[in-house]
Design a protein around this motif. Structure first.
Motif, PDB file in Angstrom:
ATOM      1  N   GLN A  76       0.822  -1.248   0.118  1.00  0.00           N
ATOM      2  CA  GLN A  76       0.032   0.157  -0.117  1.00  0.00           C
ATOM      3  C   GLN A  76       0.944   1.237  -0.040  1.00  0.00           C
ATOM      4  N   ASP A  77       0.576   2.092  -0.972  1.00  0.00           N
ATOM      5  CA  ASP A  77       1.226   3.468  -1.017  1.00  0.00           C
ATOM      6  C   ASP A  77       0.524   4.471  -0.260  1.00  0.00           C
ATOM      7  N   ARG A  78       0.991   4.638   1.321  1.00  0.00           N
ATOM      8  CA  ARG A  78       0.189   5.765   2.028  1.00  0.00           C
ATOM      9  C   ARG A  78       0.217   6.940   1.562  1.00  0.00           C
ATOM     10  N   SER A  79       1.074   7.140   0.667  1.00  0.00           N
ATOM     11  CA  SER A  79       1.027   8.639   0.301  1.00  0.00           C
ATOM     12  C   SER A  79       0.334   8.974  -0.924  1.00  0.00           C
ATOM     13  N   GLU A  80      -0.232   8.120  -1.555  1.00  0.00           N
ATOM     14  CA  GLU A  80      -1.189   8.306  -2.625  1.00  0.00           C
ATOM     15  C   GLU A  80      -2.188   9.347  -2.365  1.00  0.00           C
ATOM     16  N   ILE A  83      -7.675   8.444  -7.219  1.00  0.00           N
ATOM     17  CA  ILE A  83      -6.291   8.229  -6.903  1.00  0.00           C
ATOM     18  C   ILE A  83      -5.625   7.967  -8.144  1.00  0.00           C
ATOM     19  N   GLY A 113      -3.191   2.272  -9.039  1.00  0.00           N
ATOM     20  CA  GLY A 113      -3.700   1.369  -8.223  1.00  0.00           C
ATOM     21  C   GLY A 113      -4.293   0.314  -8.932  1.00  0.00           C
ATOM     22  N   GLN A 170      -7.278  -0.416  -0.312  1.00  0.00           N
ATOM     23  CA  GLN A 170      -6.478  -0.073   0.963  1.00  0.00           C
ATOM     24  C   GLN A 170      -6.581   1.416   0.902  1.00  0.00           C
ATOM     25  N   ASN A 171      -5.935   2.086  -0.039  1.00  0.00           N
ATOM     26  CA  ASN A 171      -5.655   3.456  -0.266  1.00  0.00           C
ATOM     27  C   ASN A 171      -7.046   4.169  -0.194  1.00  0.00           C
TER      28      ASN A 171
END
Length: 371
Positions: free
Chosen positions: A74-78, A344, A347, A355-356
């Motif tokens: 998961q890219d939490r910075s997305e 976003i 993804g 998740q994002n």
């Protein structure tokens, strides 16, 4: 960078498969290290064929558009970009919180980490279905001072194939909701994850099939009653929301429109908005065009009478189908309904994307769901 859903990646894999096959054919009878070479060649070709098949499917469906998404990172910075914001909101600010309300909010925050994931059996009074599900119960539910409180509810649905356990196990539901409640982004909420497919493994699409399973009645009517019988929850429509991803996103929009006395808010993550039938669903509508139309949110949101609803729709920009569906549905929504569209960048149609999206969707829900 070449992504896993690009035609360049597919071409590379296919060429490697051809080259590996040609090399194996040319060297197959060479005696030196014959057995070891044959084993390595066979394994390599089989692996490349599997990767090629996966790449063909992924290029066609755009499930995984980035390498982190492919490997479940998961890219939490997305960054999430809100491109449409027509959600119905009060025109005037509400009254200042009372002392009691402030104390309730404080209890929600301090008790957030004591939430529980519990197994439940949800019995359908109308359908007779008796299906297993899962529930997230917020920590403040167990606080002595909240013993008379009735909590708002969000019903969470999955894609197909899927089970209720995907939300807590793969989408980290407890972690996400605990954080949202602890930081005050949303009130304490009970989340229920029912089984969607009475005729498992057949995909019900959460509808009442013509002459078949009554998944729509079960999810839209029976489950709210069963949850109210098991937990201290609100039973008014303003206290209930429905949310899902992929097929569950279709279900969320369709159930909210079809059962507006139960739900006032619907969240669709990478969902679609026109009823489908395929190999996984079987013939749900048996040629009944009216039934299929009534189960197509893109049509029914504009033509089917319903109490005002508020929608949150999300998609990844790099999945053309999801993006097009989200924008088309938002365009079909008319006042007094409201809609927010959040996008976003990457993804695709994947767990990593959901998740994002989920924390932002729950944050939006916190702004619209009263405690």
């Amino acid at each position: 960078m070449i992504g896993p859903s690009s035609w360049v990646f597919l071409a590379i894999v296919l060429n490697l498969t051809v080259i590996a096959t040609a090399v194996a054919a040319v060297t197959w009878q060479v005696r030196r290290w014959r057995l070891a070479r044959r084993l390595v060649a066979t394994f390599t070709i089989e692996l490349l064929v599997l990767v090629s098949l996966g790449a063909v499917i992924n290029v066609n469906q755009q499930f995984y558009t980035t390498w982190p998404a492919l490997f479940g990172v998961q890219d939490r910075s997305e960054h999430v970009q809100v491109v449409v914001d027509q959600s119905a909101r009060p025109t005037r600010p509400g009254p200042a919180p009372t002392g009691s309300a402030a104390r309730t909010a404080a209890i929600d925050r301090t008790e957030a980490g004591r939430s529980r994931i519990v197994n439940v059996t949800l019995v359908g009074r109308r359908t007779g279905y008796r299906l297993a599900g899962v529930a997230y119960v917020p920590g403040s539910y167990f606080h002595p001072d909240q013993a008379q409180r009735r909590f708002p509810v969000v019903m969470l649905l999955t894609g197909y194939p899927g089970t209720p356990r995907i939300w807590p196990d793969r989408l980290r539901l407890k972690e996400v909701l605990d954080r949202q409640i602890r930081t005050g982004r949303m009130p304490a909420v009970l989340a229920v994850m029912p089984r969607q497919d009475p005729d498992h493994p057949r995909d019900s699409e959460c509808v009442d099939a013509v002459g078949g399973a009554r998944a729509g009645t079960y999810l839209g009517e029976d489950v709210p009653d069963a949850v109210a019988a098991r937990f201290r929850v609100r039973t008014d429509r303003d206290g209930w929301a429905v949310m899902g991803y992929s097929t569950g996103g279709f279900c969320a929009a369709n159930l909210a429109i079809g059962h507006p006395r139960r739900f006032s808010k619907a969240i669709s993550l990478s969902g679609y908005f026109t009823a489908i039938t395929d190999a996984s669903t079987g013939d749900l509508y048996h040629g009944d065009a009216a039934a299929r139309r009534l189960n197509s949110p893109l049509w029914s949101v504009a033509h089917r009478p319903h109490a005002p609803l508020t929608f949150f729709v999300s998609a990844a920009k790099d999945h053309h189908g999801d993006l097009t569906a989200a924008l088309a549905f938002a365009k079909a929504v008319r006042a007094p309904d409201g809609v927010t569209v959040a996008l976003i960048a990457t993804g695709g149609h994947s767990t990593a994307a959901w998740q994002n999206m989920a924390p932002h969707a729950f944050g939006w829900l916190g702004q619209h769901l009263t405690s």
